[in-house]
Design a protein around this motif. Structure first.
Motif, PDB file in Angstrom:
ATOM      1  N   VAL A 195    -110.811 -10.661 -36.302  1.00 55.83           N
ATOM      2  CA  VAL A 195    -109.382 -10.810 -36.517  1.00 55.83           C
ATOM      3  C   VAL A 195    -108.757 -11.362 -35.240  1.00 55.83           C
ATOM      4  N   MET A 199    -104.096 -14.302 -37.640  1.00 62.07           N
ATOM      5  CA  MET A 199    -104.335 -13.565 -38.877  1.00 62.07           C
ATOM      6  C   MET A 199    -103.384 -12.380 -38.993  1.00 62.07           C
ATOM      7  N   ARG A 200    -103.146 -11.695 -37.883  1.00 59.20           N
ATOM      8  CA  ARG A 200    -102.228 -10.556 -37.912  1.00 59.20           C
ATOM      9  C   ARG A 200    -100.802 -11.014 -38.233  1.00 59.20           C
ATOM     10  N   LYS A 202     -99.921 -13.596 -40.013  1.00 52.54           N
ATOM     11  CA  LYS A 202     -99.824 -13.992 -41.414  1.00 52.54           C
ATOM     12  C   LYS A 202     -99.823 -12.792 -42.355  1.00 52.54           C
ATOM     13  N   SER A 203    -100.430 -11.687 -41.921  1.00 53.51           N
ATOM     14  CA  SER A 203    -100.509 -10.484 -42.772  1.00 53.51           C
ATOM     15  C   SER A 203    -100.060  -9.268 -41.966  1.00 53.51           C
ATOM     16  N   PHE A 208    -106.552  -4.505 -41.175  1.00 46.97           N
ATOM     17  CA  PHE A 208    -107.876  -5.060 -40.889  1.00 46.97           C
ATOM     18  C   PHE A 208    -108.863  -3.965 -40.437  1.00 46.97           C
TER      19      PHE A 208
END
Length: 241
Positions: A195, A199-200, A202-203, A208
């Motif tokens: 991760v 990525m964090r 975006k979500s 995770f």
């Protein structure tokens, strides 16, 4: 372990977030870093993001002649290579065994196996001759618990692991036939998934669970060069939380 001189380290698969984080961490540790990717502009941008002094080099790592040319370029600029952090990867899956496609297998074989074979064959002598020779690859926890849907992926990763363990045995043989002191080490970083900040972002609501932050992978790569080779060689190092 490092004798204090800056080490020459190659990061393959350097265009992605894990490559950028690893190149940055190695450079901040004082090493000379060459980051390698198949696309020239993309690897150039990745090197710039990783920080001043990180050298971008485009190369098709699935081509043995191209990897030999890469080695010649690095040797001409910096001399012997002391470490290779191999981050080339990719995922392809299916719903089960019968729909595992040849196209997906070819992609995975090329990315996970062929690139690793080429890089280790070309850079092996450098790593074996170095006082701090290190090779590392990243694998998945899925190799230990393969599923039908991920059959091609885990098979390719398992083959890459086996090749890396063979490299480790080669380093052990080199030490037994030489001074007896272990200098080279090949290791396998095991993660559930990686991760990164993108990525964090975006979500933001996703935690995770079990994933390894690319910064932690980078720190583990830097740590290889200060840990005793005899303790590292042939180890599968679990980085998942």
């Amino acid at each position: 372990m490092s004798a204090g001189r800056p080490l020459n380290v190659v990061v393959t698969g350097g265009s992605g977030p894990s490559g950028i984080a690893t190149a940055r961490a190695l450079r901040e540790a004082g090493h000379t870093v060459f980051t390698v990717g198949s696309d020239g502009p993309r690897i150039g941008a990745a090197a710039a993001e990783a920080g001043d002094g990180v050298v971008p080099l485009p190369c098709d790592l699935a081509s043995l002649p191209d990897v030999r040319a890469l080695h010649a370029t690095i040797s001409g600029r910096a001399g012997r290579v002391d470490g290779v952090i191999h981050l080339v990867g990719g995922w392809r899956g299916a719903s089960g065994i019968t729909d595992q496609t040849d196209e997906d297998w070819d992609f995975l074989e090329r990315g996970a196996i062929t690139t690793l074979r080429n890089v280790t064959r070309v850079f092996y002598d450098d790593l074996a001759a170095s006082d701090t020779g290190r090779f590392a690859m990243v694998t998945s926890t899925a190799v230990a618990t393969p599923t039908a849907a991920g059959a091609s992926y885990v098979a390719a990763k398992a083959a890459a692991e086996a090749w890396t363990l063979a490299v480790a045995e080669g380093f052990s043989t080199e030490s037994r036939s030489g001074s007896g002191e272990q200098h080279g080490a090949a290791v396998i970083f095991v993660v559930r998934g990686l991760v990164d900040p993108g990525m964090r972002a975006k979500s933001p609501g996703r935690s995770f669970p079990g994933y390894t932050d690319v910064a932690d992978l980078a720190a583990a790569a830097v740590g290889l060069f200060t840990a005793p080779a005899a303790e590292l060689n042939g180890q599968r190092l679990l980085l998942s939380r």
